[in-house]
Scaffold this motif. Structure first.
Motif, short mmCIF file in Angstrom:
data_model
loop_
_atom_site.label_atom_id
_atom_site.label_comp_id
_atom_site.label_asym_id
_atom_site.label_seq_id
_atom_site.Cartn_x
_atom_site.Cartn_y
_atom_site.Cartn_z
N VAL A 6 0.87 -1.35 0.14
CA VAL A 6 0.11 0.00 0.10
C VAL A 6 0.89 1.10 -0.09
CG1 VAL A 6 -1.73 1.30 1.24
CG2 VAL A 6 -1.95 -1.09 1.08
N ARG A 7 2.03 1.29 0.84
CA ARG A 7 2.61 2.42 0.78
C ARG A 7 3.50 2.56 -0.43
NH1 ARG A 7 6.42 1.87 5.74
NH2 ARG A 7 7.24 0.23 4.62
N ALA A 8 3.99 1.46 -1.01
CA ALA A 8 4.66 1.42 -2.35
C ALA A 8 3.78 2.02 -3.37
CB ALA A 8 5.37 0.46 -2.74
N MET A 9 2.53 1.64 -3.38
CA MET A 9 1.48 2.02 -4.40
C MET A 9 1.15 3.60 -4.34
SD MET A 9 0.92 -0.24 -6.29
CE MET A 9 0.64 -1.98 -7.04
N THR A 10 1.41 4.05 -2.94
CA THR A 10 1.28 5.54 -2.86
C THR A 10 2.32 6.25 -3.29
OG1 THR A 10 -0.20 4.94 -0.89
CG2 THR A 10 0.87 7.29 -1.00
N GLU A 11 3.56 5.90 -3.11
CA GLU A 11 4.76 6.46 -3.54
C GLU A 11 4.81 6.50 -4.93
OE1 GLU A 11 7.83 4.42 -1.61
OE2 GLU A 11 7.33 5.29 0.34
N LEU A 12 4.17 5.47 -5.74
CA LEU A 12 4.24 5.44 -6.93
C LEU A 12 3.00 6.28 -7.88
CD1 LEU A 12 5.10 1.70 -7.96
CD2 LEU A 12 6.43 3.92 -8.56
N GLY A 13 2.18 6.63 -7.01
CA GLY A 13 1.00 7.37 -7.53
C GLY A 13 -0.08 6.62 -8.14
N LEU A 14 -0.06 5.29 -7.62
CA LEU A 14 -1.29 4.31 -8.27
C LEU A 14 -2.26 4.05 -7.06
CD1 LEU A 14 1.46 1.57 -9.72
CD2 LEU A 14 0.40 3.65 -10.64
N ILE A 15 -2.00 4.45 -6.02
CA ILE A 15 -2.99 4.19 -4.67
C ILE A 15 -4.41 4.09 -5.09
CG2 ILE A 15 -2.97 6.23 -3.22
CD1 ILE A 15 -2.87 3.15 -2.12
N ASP A 16 -4.84 5.21 -5.62
CA ASP A 16 -6.42 5.03 -6.04
C ASP A 16 -6.85 4.18 -6.73
OD1 ASP A 16 -6.98 7.18 -3.88
OD2 ASP A 16 -6.48 8.87 -5.43
N ASP A 17 -6.14 3.90 -8.13
CA ASP A 17 -6.66 3.21 -8.94
C ASP A 17 -6.47 1.46 -8.14
OD1 ASP A 17 -6.89 4.68 -10.89
OD2 ASP A 17 -4.97 4.43 -11.91
N TYR A 18 -5.33 1.46 -7.65
CA TYR A 18 -5.07 0.03 -6.76
C TYR A 18 -6.17 -0.27 -5.93
CZ TYR A 18 -2.61 -2.75 -3.67
OH TYR A 18 -2.13 -3.94 -2.70
N ILE A 19 -6.62 0.81 -5.07
CA ILE A 19 -7.63 0.29 -4.09
C ILE A 19 -8.86 0.06 -4.76
CG2 ILE A 19 -9.04 1.40 -2.13
CD1 ILE A 19 -6.28 0.80 -1.45
N SER A 20 -9.28 0.88 -5.51
CA SER A 20 -10.45 0.76 -6.54
C SER A 20 -10.44 -0.56 -7.29
CB SER A 20 -10.72 1.73 -7.59
OG SER A 20 -10.65 3.01 -7.05
N ALA A 21 -9.56 -1.28 -7.41
CA ALA A 21 -9.52 -2.65 -8.14
C ALA A 21 -9.32 -3.68 -7.24
CB ALA A 21 -8.20 -2.59 -9.25
N GLY A 22 -9.31 -3.36 -6.20
CA GLY A 22 -9.06 -4.22 -5.12
C GLY A 22 -10.04 -4.16 -3.86
N PHE A 23 -9.83 -4.69 -2.68
CA PHE A 23 -10.66 -4.63 -1.27
C PHE A 23 -9.57 -4.36 -0.13
CE2 PHE A 23 -12.56 -6.53 2.25
CZ PHE A 23 -13.77 -5.88 2.28
N GLY A 24 -10.02 -3.18 0.17
CA GLY A 24 -9.17 -2.76 1.47
C GLY A 24 -9.47 -3.53 2.76
N PHE A 25 -8.88 -3.88 3.77
CA PHE A 25 -9.20 -4.27 5.07
C PHE A 25 -8.21 -3.96 5.88
CE2 PHE A 25 -7.45 -8.00 2.63
CZ PHE A 25 -6.50 -8.60 3.87
N ASP A 26 -8.59 -4.08 7.33
CA ASP A 26 -7.62 -3.61 8.47
C ASP A 26 -7.51 -4.77 9.34
OD1 ASP A 26 -7.04 -0.98 7.43
OD2 ASP A 26 -8.95 -0.31 8.23
N ARG A 27 -8.02 -5.95 9.09
CA ARG A 27 -8.07 -7.13 10.37
C ARG A 27 -8.17 -8.27 9.75
NH1 ARG A 27 -10.22 -4.46 13.93
NH2 ARG A 27 -9.91 -5.74 15.67
N VAL A 28 -7.88 -9.31 10.14
CA VAL A 28 -7.81 -10.91 9.64
C VAL A 28 -8.69 -11.49 10.93
CG1 VAL A 28 -6.70 -12.81 8.87
CG2 VAL A 28 -5.76 -10.54 8.30
N GLN A 29 -9.66 -12.10 10.38
CA GLN A 29 -10.37 -12.96 11.75
C GLN A 29 -10.05 -14.38 10.81
OE1 GLN A 29 -14.19 -10.94 11.26
NE2 GLN A 29 -13.66 -9.84 13.09
N VAL A 30 -9.85 -15.29 11.99
CA VAL A 30 -9.87 -16.88 11.49
C VAL A 30 -11.13 -17.52 12.31
CG1 VAL A 30 -8.63 -18.72 11.93
CG2 VAL A 30 -7.47 -16.67 11.48
N TYR A 31 -11.87 -18.20 11.56
CA TYR A 31 -13.24 -18.83 12.01
C TYR A 31 -13.03 -20.70 11.98
CZ TYR A 31 -15.62 -14.55 12.05
OH TYR A 31 -16.02 -13.20 12.26
#
Length: 125
Positions: A52-77
Motif C-alpha cells: 500500500v505504501r509503495a503504491m502510494t509512492e508510485l502514485g497508483l494508490i487510488d486505482d489500486y484500491i479501486s481494483a481491490g478490497f481494502g481491510f484492516d484486520r484478519v479474522q480466523v473462524y
C-alpha cells in the motif's frame, strides 16, 4: 545517465512496477514479455501495508484500491462459525487500509495501464 535506455525482461508485477518507477525518473524503458497474450493467472493475492505504501509512492494508490478490497484486520473462524482469532493490522498510509486483497488480473491491468501512460514501450511475444 538519464539518456540511458533500460530493458526490462518480464511484464509481470515486478517488471511493470519497475517500468513505472523508471519512466517517472526520466528513463526510456522497454518491457519485453514472451507471452504474446500477456495472460495472467486469475487468482487473488493479499498484499500488506508495505505494498500500500509503495503504491502510494508510485502514485497508483487510488486505482489500486479501486481494483481491490481494502481491510484492516484478519479474522480466523473454525468450521462451527466461531471466531478464534481477530488480528488487527496497522495502517502504514493514513487514510488507506492496512491490507488489500486484489485479483492478479486486476492488479496487472492497473500496472499495465499505468506503465503505458508513463511512457514504457511494451512488446509482447
Amino acid at each position: 545517465m538519464k539518456d540511458m535506455r533500460i530493458l526490462i525482461v518480464g511484464g509481470g508485477i515486478g517488471g511493470l512496477t519497475s517500468a513505472i518507477a523508471l519512466c517517472r525518473k526520466g528513463y526510456e524503458v522497454e518491457v519485453i514479455e514472451r507471452d504474446p497474450d500477456w495472460s495472467v493467472y486469475g487468482v487473488g493475492i493479499i498484499q500488506q501495508g508495505n505494498v500500500v505504501r509503495a503504491m502510494t509512492e508510485l502514485g497508483l494508490i487510488d486505482d489500486y484500491i479501486s481494483a481491490g478490497f481494502g481491510f484492516d484486520r484478519v479474522q480466523v473462524y473454525i468450521p462451527t462459525g466461531v471466531c478464534v482469532a481477530d488480528i488487527p493490522t496497522p495502517r502504514l498510509v493514513e487514510g488507506y487500509p492496512g491490507n488489500v486483497g486484489i485479483g492478479r488480473r486486476a492488479l496487472h491491468k492497473v500496472l499495465g495501464d499505468r506503465a503505458k501512460e508513463a511512457g514504457a514501450d511494451i512488446r509482447l511475444g
